[in-house]
Scaffold this motif. Sequence first.
Motif, PDB file in Angstrom:
ATOM      1  N   TYR A 203       0.839  -1.208   0.000  1.00 33.62           N
ATOM      2  CA  TYR A 203       0.000   0.000   0.000  1.00 33.62           C
ATOM      3  C   TYR A 203       0.868   1.251   0.000  1.00 33.62           C
ATOM      4  O   TYR A 203       1.925   1.281   0.634  1.00 33.62           O
ATOM      5  N   ARG A 204       0.418   2.265  -0.740  1.00 33.24           N
ATOM      6  CA  ARG A 204       1.131   3.540  -0.824  1.00 33.24           C
ATOM      7  C   ARG A 204       0.296   4.625  -0.173  1.00 33.24           C
ATOM      8  O   ARG A 204      -0.938   4.579  -0.239  1.00 33.24           O
ATOM      9  N   GLU A 205       0.957   5.605   0.400  1.00 34.69           N
ATOM     10  CA  GLU A 205       0.193   6.664   1.078  1.00 34.69           C
ATOM     11  C   GLU A 205      -0.428   7.621   0.073  1.00 34.69           C
ATOM     12  O   GLU A 205       0.185   7.972  -0.942  1.00 34.69           O
TER      13      GLU A 205
ATOM     14  N   ILE B 233      -3.802  -3.543 -10.209  1.00 34.80           N
ATOM     15  CA  ILE B 233      -4.129  -3.297  -8.801  1.00 34.80           C
ATOM     16  C   ILE B 233      -3.412  -2.049  -8.273  1.00 34.80           C
ATOM     17  O   ILE B 233      -2.214  -1.879  -8.480  1.00 34.80           O
ATOM     18  N   ALA B 234      -4.176  -1.184  -7.643  1.00 38.57           N
ATOM     19  CA  ALA B 234      -3.612   0.017  -7.002  1.00 38.57           C
ATOM     20  C   ALA B 234      -4.074   0.008  -5.546  1.00 38.57           C
ATOM     21  O   ALA B 234      -5.265  -0.163  -5.275  1.00 38.57           O
ATOM     22  N   ARG B 235      -3.118   0.164  -4.640  1.00 38.55           N
ATOM     23  CA  ARG B 235      -3.454   0.090  -3.207  1.00 38.55           C
ATOM     24  C   ARG B 235      -3.032   1.392  -2.521  1.00 38.55           C
ATOM     25  O   ARG B 235      -1.898   1.836  -2.681  1.00 38.55           O
ATOM     26  N   PHE B 236      -3.961   1.953  -1.745  1.00 37.59           N
ATOM     27  CA  PHE B 236      -3.686   3.239  -1.086  1.00 37.59           C
ATOM     28  C   PHE B 236      -4.070   3.202   0.379  1.00 37.59           C
ATOM     29  O   PHE B 236      -5.092   2.624   0.732  1.00 37.59           O
ATOM     30  N   PHE B 237      -3.251   3.851   1.217  1.00 37.93           N
ATOM     31  CA  PHE B 237      -3.726   4.131   2.578  1.00 37.93           C
ATOM     32  C   PHE B 237      -3.749   5.634   2.812  1.00 37.93           C
ATOM     33  O   PHE B 237      -2.973   6.386   2.221  1.00 37.93           O
ATOM     34  N   THR B 238      -4.712   6.042   3.653  1.00 40.98           N
ATOM     35  CA  THR B 238      -4.964   7.454   3.929  1.00 40.98           C
ATOM     36  C   THR B 238      -5.189   7.583   5.427  1.00 40.98           C
ATOM     37  O   THR B 238      -5.854   6.732   6.013  1.00 40.98           O
ATOM     38  N   MET B 239      -4.658   8.619   6.023  1.00 46.09           N
ATOM     39  CA  MET B 239      -4.887   8.832   7.454  1.00 46.09           C
ATOM     40  C   MET B 239      -5.282  10.278   7.667  1.00 46.09           C
ATOM     41  O   MET B 239      -4.682  11.154   7.058  1.00 46.09           O
ATOM     42  N   GLY B 240      -6.248  10.504   8.527  1.00 41.37           N
ATOM     43  CA  GLY B 240      -6.563  11.905   8.799  1.00 41.37           C
ATOM     44  C   GLY B 240      -7.942  12.117   9.339  1.00 41.37           C
ATOM     45  O   GLY B 240      -8.696  11.163   9.582  1.00 41.37           O
ATOM     46  N   PRO B 241      -8.297  13.397   9.518  1.00 45.43           N
ATOM     47  CA  PRO B 241      -9.578  13.731  10.133  1.00 45.43           C
ATOM     48  C   PRO B 241     -10.760  13.588   9.182  1.00 45.43           C
ATOM     49  O   PRO B 241     -10.638  13.859   7.985  1.00 45.43           O
ATOM     50  N   MET B 242     -11.879  13.122   9.724  1.00 50.41           N
ATOM     51  CA  MET B 242     -13.157  13.011   9.008  1.00 50.41           C
ATOM     52  C   MET B 242     -14.181  13.763   9.866  1.00 50.41           C
ATOM     53  O   MET B 242     -13.957  13.972  11.066  1.00 50.41           O
ATOM     54  N   PHE B 243     -15.307  14.102   9.267  1.00 50.15           N
ATOM     55  CA  PHE B 243     -16.264  14.957   9.974  1.00 50.15           C
ATOM     56  C   PHE B 243     -17.692  14.430   9.802  1.00 50.15           C
ATOM     57  O   PHE B 243     -18.154  14.272   8.675  1.00 50.15           O
ATOM     58  N   ARG B 244     -18.341  14.145  10.913  1.00 52.52           N
ATOM     59  CA  ARG B 244     -19.758  13.740  10.859  1.00 52.52           C
ATOM     60  C   ARG B 244     -20.489  14.408  12.012  1.00 52.52           C
ATOM     61  O   ARG B 244     -20.027  14.353  13.157  1.00 52.52           O
ATOM     62  N   HIS B 245     -21.635  14.983  11.685  1.00 49.14           N
ATOM     63  CA  HIS B 245     -22.406  15.671  12.713  1.00 49.14           C
ATOM     64  C   HIS B 245     -23.268  14.663  13.456  1.00 49.14           C
ATOM     65  O   HIS B 245     -24.463  14.560  13.236  1.00 49.14           O
ATOM     66  N   GLU B 246     -22.605  13.885  14.332  1.00 48.43           N
ATOM     67  CA  GLU B 246     -23.318  12.890  15.131  1.00 48.43           C
ATOM     68  C   GLU B 246     -23.392  13.404  16.555  1.00 48.43           C
ATOM     69  O   GLU B 246     -22.720  14.361  16.920  1.00 48.43           O
ATOM     70  N   ARG B 247     -24.183  12.703  17.398  1.00 49.35           N
ATOM     71  CA  ARG B 247     -24.239  13.106  18.797  1.00 49.35           C
ATOM     72  C   ARG B 247     -22.946  12.662  19.490  1.00 49.35           C
ATOM     73  O   ARG B 247     -22.667  11.457  19.553  1.00 49.35           O
TER      74      ARG B 247
ATOM     75  N   CYS C 264      -7.801   2.145   4.179  1.00 49.30           N
ATOM     76  CA  CYS C 264      -7.052   1.432   3.130  1.00 49.30           C
ATOM     77  C   CYS C 264      -7.988   1.012   2.007  1.00 49.30           C
ATOM     78  O   CYS C 264      -9.102   0.543   2.288  1.00 49.30           O
ATOM     79  N   GLU C 265      -7.557   1.179   0.781  1.00 55.58           N
ATOM     80  CA  GLU C 265      -8.373   0.782  -0.369  1.00 55.58           C
ATOM     81  C   GLU C 265      -7.513   0.003  -1.356  1.00 55.58           C
ATOM     82  O   GLU C 265      -6.381   0.387  -1.633  1.00 55.58           O
ATOM     83  N   CYS C 266      -8.094  -1.069  -1.886  1.00 59.71           N
ATOM     84  CA  CYS C 266      -7.417  -1.864  -2.917  1.00 59.71           C
ATOM     85  C   CYS C 266      -8.308  -1.863  -4.160  1.00 59.71           C
ATOM     86  O   CYS C 266      -9.424  -2.401  -4.140  1.00 59.71           O
TER      87      CYS C 266
END
Length: 417
Positions: free
Chosen positions: A38-40, A103-117, A131-133
């Motif tokens: 996996y690649r960033e 095949i292309a493989r990626f990893f991602t790290m970071g903030p996500m946002f959801r208006h939950e309680r 991670c996505e393949c």
Amino acid sequence: MSEKVARIKGFADIFEPEAALYTQMEGTGRKVFSRYGYRELRTPVLEFTHLFRRGIGEETDVVQKEMFTFEDVKGRSMSLRPEATAGVLRAAIEAGEAREGQIARFFTMGPMFRHERPQKGRMRQFHQINCECLGTDSPYADADIICMLLDFLRGLEIARLELNINSLGCSQCRPEYHEVLQEFMAGLDPETLCGNCRRRLAANPLRLLDCKEESCRAAMSDVPHLLDHVCPACAEHFAKVRRLLELNNIEYRIDHHLVRGLDYYCRTTFEVASGEIGAQMAVAGGGRYDGLVRRLGGDDVAGVGFACGMERLALLMAAPAKGRPDFYLAVLDDNLRDQAFLLCQTLRRADLAGEMAFQQASPKSQMRQAARSGARWCVILGPDEAARGEAGVKNMESGSQESVALDRLANFLSGSV
Ligand code: HAM
């Protein structure tokens, strides 16, 4: 004094030592994922809203109620990303990296946002490791990515995790199951369902399967299983994934009610849960999403992926060992402060960690400051020793003190003399 500015509800400031857990997760992720090829990939946190509408699905809670959406100065609708998959696929399509058979493989790290309680383990800004393949519908890819997820969690030394899996079938067989489901629902008293599920009955009946409300769970307890209605190709695909997990001695449970909250899934879906943070809180979730790349304007490319919630993983990780600085540099005369400043830089370039006293203070108060910093050594620069080209060095544990030549100081502190 001006009024303090408060942080936004559901958004956290993450200080040490907790921040160190995030660094540890990222480091372990990078190590494990790169072993699997996996690649960033770093994608923007802001995207056009229609990416998520199209990608995640109009009928999902995430799109209907949870996105932070606003117009930019040109009146275009933008949203903070509620998850990473849609953005990663958009990026891969734009870069020509989403091709079937390649095949292309990626990893991602970071903030996500959801208006939950907000509550423990559920935030409005949270962090994912994702991670996505892309490029294959092979069941080996599903088993490979599940193995990778478990390797990652093992690397964080998180114990007692449960892997739940299911198959959601494909665009061929799912409509058939919808009919079975509608028939089953027709026999239900809608009054026994929660408001959310009553609304979903027509638009997204599959989501009734994983409603956590007690009354809905009871109503759905003997619902026909999706797995009994998938087509032979989907059944074979799922059987192969299971065989590959078993081959790797991976324990799993088939959860017939696992349908996931985002609409893009087909075939294999999975979640990892820990009883320790409550059964409703998965630490990771994912699955296969063949068809999503095409829906986002790319070719007909298959894919499978997962995301872990870092806040939830942090709740399960042991407190990190606290790092100690090597030195605190006490300065006994203001005239020596520039020399001390240079000395401090020399020590840091020799890979030693520490700080110096910026302001004049009594030797006693500087000693207290040295102790507070947790340093192993207090280096004391006074006029007499400086004149001899030396500094006093106090071992903060034993209390013993000796003079050390300034040009030997770095070696002395790092234990090499
Ligand atoms: P998801 O199940 O919505 O899937 O989220 C994945 C994980 O993110 C959850 O299991 C949970 O640990 C964490 N999470 C979600 N919402 C919150 C929140 N409000 N606060 C704290 N943690 C949260 C996805 O996002 C998919 N994109 C996963 C995926 C990738 N599927 C295929 N590829």
